[in-house]
Design a protein around this motif. Structure first.
Motif, PDB file in Angstrom:
ATOM      1  N   THR A  11      22.920  -1.011 -44.867  1.00 37.35           N
ATOM      2  CA  THR A  11      22.052  -0.691 -43.731  1.00 37.35           C
ATOM      3  C   THR A  11      20.597  -0.647 -44.169  1.00 37.35           C
ATOM      4  O   THR A  11      20.267  -0.005 -45.185  1.00 37.35           O
ATOM      5  N   VAL A  12      19.732  -1.333 -43.443  1.00 37.56           N
ATOM      6  CA  VAL A  12      18.290  -1.239 -43.704  1.00 37.56           C
ATOM      7  C   VAL A  12      17.826   0.155 -43.323  1.00 37.56           C
ATOM      8  O   VAL A  12      17.981   0.586 -42.170  1.00 37.56           O
ATOM      9  N   ILE A  13      17.283   0.900 -44.286  1.00 41.77           N
ATOM     10  CA  ILE A  13      16.796   2.251 -43.966  1.00 41.77           C
ATOM     11  C   ILE A  13      15.277   2.359 -44.052  1.00 41.77           C
ATOM     12  O   ILE A  13      14.694   3.317 -43.548  1.00 41.77           O
ATOM     13  N   GLU A  14      14.630   1.372 -44.668  1.00 38.50           N
ATOM     14  CA  GLU A  14      13.164   1.358 -44.699  1.00 38.50           C
ATOM     15  C   GLU A  14      12.668  -0.064 -44.895  1.00 38.50           C
ATOM     16  O   GLU A  14      13.200  -0.815 -45.713  1.00 38.50           O
ATOM     17  N   TYR A  15      11.642  -0.424 -44.123  1.00 39.33           N
ATOM     18  CA  TYR A  15      11.013  -1.741 -44.205  1.00 39.33           C
ATOM     19  C   TYR A  15       9.517  -1.511 -44.065  1.00 39.33           C
ATOM     20  O   TYR A  15       9.052  -1.044 -43.029  1.00 39.33           O
ATOM     21  N   LYS A  16       8.776  -1.792 -45.122  1.00 44.14           N
ATOM     22  CA  LYS A  16       7.333  -1.522 -45.033  1.00 44.14           C
ATOM     23  C   LYS A  16       6.544  -2.552 -45.825  1.00 44.14           C
ATOM     24  O   LYS A  16       7.012  -3.065 -46.851  1.00 44.14           O
ATOM     25  N   PRO A  17       5.318  -2.863 -45.363  1.00 45.01           N
ATOM     26  CA  PRO A  17       4.453  -3.798 -46.101  1.00 45.01           C
ATOM     27  C   PRO A  17       4.065  -3.200 -47.442  1.00 45.01           C
ATOM     28  O   PRO A  17       3.965  -1.984 -47.597  1.00 45.01           O
ATOM     29  N   TYR A  18       3.849  -4.068 -48.413  1.00 47.37           N
ATOM     30  CA  TYR A  18       3.342  -3.622 -49.709  1.00 47.37           C
ATOM     31  C   TYR A  18       1.919  -3.099 -49.570  1.00 47.37           C
ATOM     32  O   TYR A  18       1.112  -3.646 -48.813  1.00 47.37           O
ATOM     33  N   SER A  29       8.489  -4.205 -48.923  1.00 43.54           N
ATOM     34  CA  SER A  29       9.566  -3.579 -49.678  1.00 43.54           C
ATOM     35  C   SER A  29      10.627  -3.130 -48.686  1.00 43.54           C
ATOM     36  O   SER A  29      10.312  -2.692 -47.575  1.00 43.54           O
ATOM     37  N   VAL A  30      11.878  -3.265 -49.074  1.00 43.71           N
ATOM     38  CA  VAL A  30      12.999  -2.922 -48.207  1.00 43.71           C
ATOM     39  C   VAL A  30      13.963  -2.039 -48.985  1.00 43.71           C
ATOM     40  O   VAL A  30      14.282  -2.319 -50.145  1.00 43.71           O
ATOM     41  N   THR A  31      14.404  -0.982 -48.346  1.00 41.49           N
ATOM     42  CA  THR A  31      15.406  -0.099 -48.940  1.00 41.49           C
ATOM     43  C   THR A  31      16.699  -0.227 -48.142  1.00 41.49           C
ATOM     44  O   THR A  31      16.684  -0.154 -46.911  1.00 41.49           O
ATOM     45  N   THR A  73       9.223 -15.845 -49.480  1.00 41.32           N
ATOM     46  CA  THR A  73      10.571 -15.542 -48.999  1.00 41.32           C
ATOM     47  C   THR A  73      10.556 -15.149 -47.527  1.00 41.32           C
ATOM     48  O   THR A  73      11.446 -15.540 -46.762  1.00 41.32           O
ATOM     49  N   ILE A  74       9.556 -14.398 -47.127  1.00 41.15           N
ATOM     50  CA  ILE A  74       9.448 -13.996 -45.719  1.00 41.15           C
ATOM     51  C   ILE A  74       9.321 -15.217 -44.818  1.00 41.15           C
ATOM     52  O   ILE A  74       9.938 -15.302 -43.750  1.00 41.15           O
ATOM     53  N   LYS A  75       8.530 -16.230 -45.258  1.00 40.26           N
ATOM     54  CA  LYS A  75       8.344 -17.440 -44.449  1.00 40.26           C
ATOM     55  C   LYS A  75       9.626 -18.258 -44.322  1.00 40.26           C
ATOM     56  O   LYS A  75       9.874 -18.876 -43.301  1.00 40.26           O
ATOM     57  N   ARG A  76      10.430 -18.250 -45.370  1.00 40.15           N
ATOM     58  CA  ARG A  76      11.637 -19.080 -45.403  1.00 40.15           C
ATOM     59  C   ARG A  76      12.828 -18.458 -44.680  1.00 40.15           C
ATOM     60  O   ARG A  76      13.784 -19.162 -44.361  1.00 40.15           O
ATOM     61  N   THR A  77      12.807 -17.149 -44.476  1.00 43.54           N
ATOM     62  CA  THR A  77      13.999 -16.417 -44.074  1.00 43.54           C
ATOM     63  C   THR A  77      13.788 -15.643 -42.778  1.00 43.54           C
ATOM     64  O   THR A  77      12.726 -15.719 -42.152  1.00 43.54           O
ATOM     65  N   ASN A  78      14.806 -14.852 -42.413  1.00 47.30           N
ATOM     66  CA  ASN A  78      14.690 -14.007 -41.212  1.00 47.30           C
ATOM     67  C   ASN A  78      14.285 -12.578 -41.543  1.00 47.30           C
ATOM     68  O   ASN A  78      14.470 -11.670 -40.730  1.00 47.30           O
ATOM     69  N   VAL A  79      13.719 -12.370 -42.729  1.00 48.07           N
ATOM     70  CA  VAL A  79      13.353 -11.021 -43.186  1.00 48.07           C
ATOM     71  C   VAL A  79      12.451 -10.304 -42.187  1.00 48.07           C
ATOM     72  O   VAL A  79      12.601  -9.097 -41.947  1.00 48.07           O
ATOM     73  N   SER A  80      11.498 -11.009 -41.591  1.00 45.99           N
ATOM     74  CA  SER A  80      10.528 -10.364 -40.697  1.00 45.99           C
ATOM     75  C   SER A  80      11.181  -9.758 -39.454  1.00 45.99           C
ATOM     76  O   SER A  80      10.575  -8.944 -38.770  1.00 45.99           O
ATOM     77  N   SER A  81      12.434 -10.148 -39.159  1.00 45.41           N
ATOM     78  CA  SER A  81      13.125  -9.603 -37.985  1.00 45.41           C
ATOM     79  C   SER A  81      13.963  -8.367 -38.322  1.00 45.41           C
ATOM     80  O   SER A  81      14.502  -7.735 -37.418  1.00 45.41           O
ATOM     81  N   TRP A  82      14.075  -8.033 -39.610  1.00 43.81           N
ATOM     82  CA  TRP A  82      14.888  -6.875 -39.987  1.00 43.81           C
ATOM     83  C   TRP A  82      14.290  -5.591 -39.451  1.00 43.81           C
ATOM     84  O   TRP A  82      13.072  -5.409 -39.446  1.00 43.81           O
ATOM     85  N   LYS A  83      15.168  -4.697 -39.012  1.00 38.95           N
ATOM     86  CA  LYS A  83      14.735  -3.401 -38.459  1.00 38.95           C
ATOM     87  C   LYS A  83      15.558  -2.283 -39.083  1.00 38.95           C
ATOM     88  O   LYS A  83      16.683  -2.492 -39.528  1.00 38.95           O
ATOM     89  N   SER A  84      14.980  -1.094 -39.077  1.00 39.33           N
ATOM     90  CA  SER A  84      15.690   0.073 -39.592  1.00 39.33           C
ATOM     91  C   SER A  84      16.984   0.274 -38.809  1.00 39.33           C
ATOM     92  O   SER A  84      17.005   0.191 -37.580  1.00 39.33           O
ATOM     93  N   GLY A  85      18.073   0.507 -39.522  1.00 42.81           N
ATOM     94  CA  GLY A  85      19.375   0.696 -38.900  1.00 42.81           C
ATOM     95  C   GLY A  85      20.200  -0.572 -38.799  1.00 42.81           C
ATOM     96  O   GLY A  85      21.390  -0.524 -38.467  1.00 42.81           O
TER      97      GLY A  85
END
Length: 235
Positions: A11-18, A29-31, A73-85
């Motif tokens: 589960t994504v519990i934290e998503y924040k810009p460096y 960074s993602v936890t 990696t952010i440009k290549r993937t769906n990382v930017s759509s990840w949300k907490s939970g």
């Protein structure tokens, strides 16, 4: 290296810009939590695939771990759509003791695709996808391997417009995130490395043949041209 056999849904519990002081870049960074089952042998610097993306563990405790994700990696993937939970697929890098049940997966995502269809078929589910970047369509072949959000799957069919389909059995449905997604959702795509290697080797071989005027290929082409010219001139 990974197998595409998902070990756990975290589960994504934290998503924040460096912060600039932390990375000097514009990554994030993602936890990831709920990960205790794969952290028993974890070390700083280990590789864990999150939704098919090979990422490096920078911090961890008993139940969670943290990774840094670069702008590329952010440009290549769906990382930017990840949300907490949000749930994500997790797989540790292979070890000598791992049975190789999927296919060779690098964890280097090529592009994303959109889910365009979702049809039950008995106990299975048939998913349809369309790539964002059409230059990767050449690697999508019927009965070929593909890695979608870190899951090793077999392509069952490919339409003329590039839409491709996979069939997911009930066991896999219960252990990966794909059935939780909606039509239009983005998924990470890593095409089969074998196709890339073959294409590269053929390209290098053809280039070397063309550059050598006495090569077998150039001699063969000249022979064909001579025969066509003679036929055209009636000789």
């Amino acid at each position: 290296m990974f197998t595409g056999i998902v070990e756990l849904m975290g589960t994504v519990i934290e998503y924040k810009p460096y912060d600039d002081t932390e990375s000097g870049g514009q990554g994030v960074s993602v936890t990831i939590g709920n990960s205790e089952n794969i952290l028993g042998d974890c070390h700083i610097g280990d590789s864990i695939a999150i939704n098919g993306i090979c990422l490096t563990v920078t911090e961890f405790n008993k139940d969670s771990f943290k990774v840094g994700i670069s702008p590329e990696t952010i440009k290549r993937t769906n990382v930017s759509s990840w949300k907490s939970g949000e749930l994500v697929n997790l797989e540790r890098a292979v070890s000598q003791e791992v049975r190789f049940g999927g296919h060779y997966v690098q964890g280097h995502v090529d592009t994303v695709a959109n889910m365009v269809s979702f049809i039950p078929e008995g106990n299975s589910l048939i998913f349809g996808f369309k790539l964002r970047d059409s230059q990767y369509n050449k690697y999508i072949v019927e009965k070929g391997f593909i890695c979608i959000d870190g899951t090793s799957l077999t392509i069952t069919n490919v339409d003329d417009d590039g839409t491709f389909y996979i069939s997911m059995i009930k066991h896999t449905q219960e252990n990966v995130i794909m059935p939780l997604k909606k039509i239009g959702s983005e998924v990470n795509i890593e095409v089969d490395l074998t196709g890339k290697i073959i294409e590269k080797q053929i390209t290098l071989l053809l280039n070397s043949q063309f550059e050598n005027k006495d090569s077998t290929l150039n001699n063969y082409i000249e022979k064909i041209i001579d025969e066509k010219v003679k036929k055209y001139l009636g000789k």
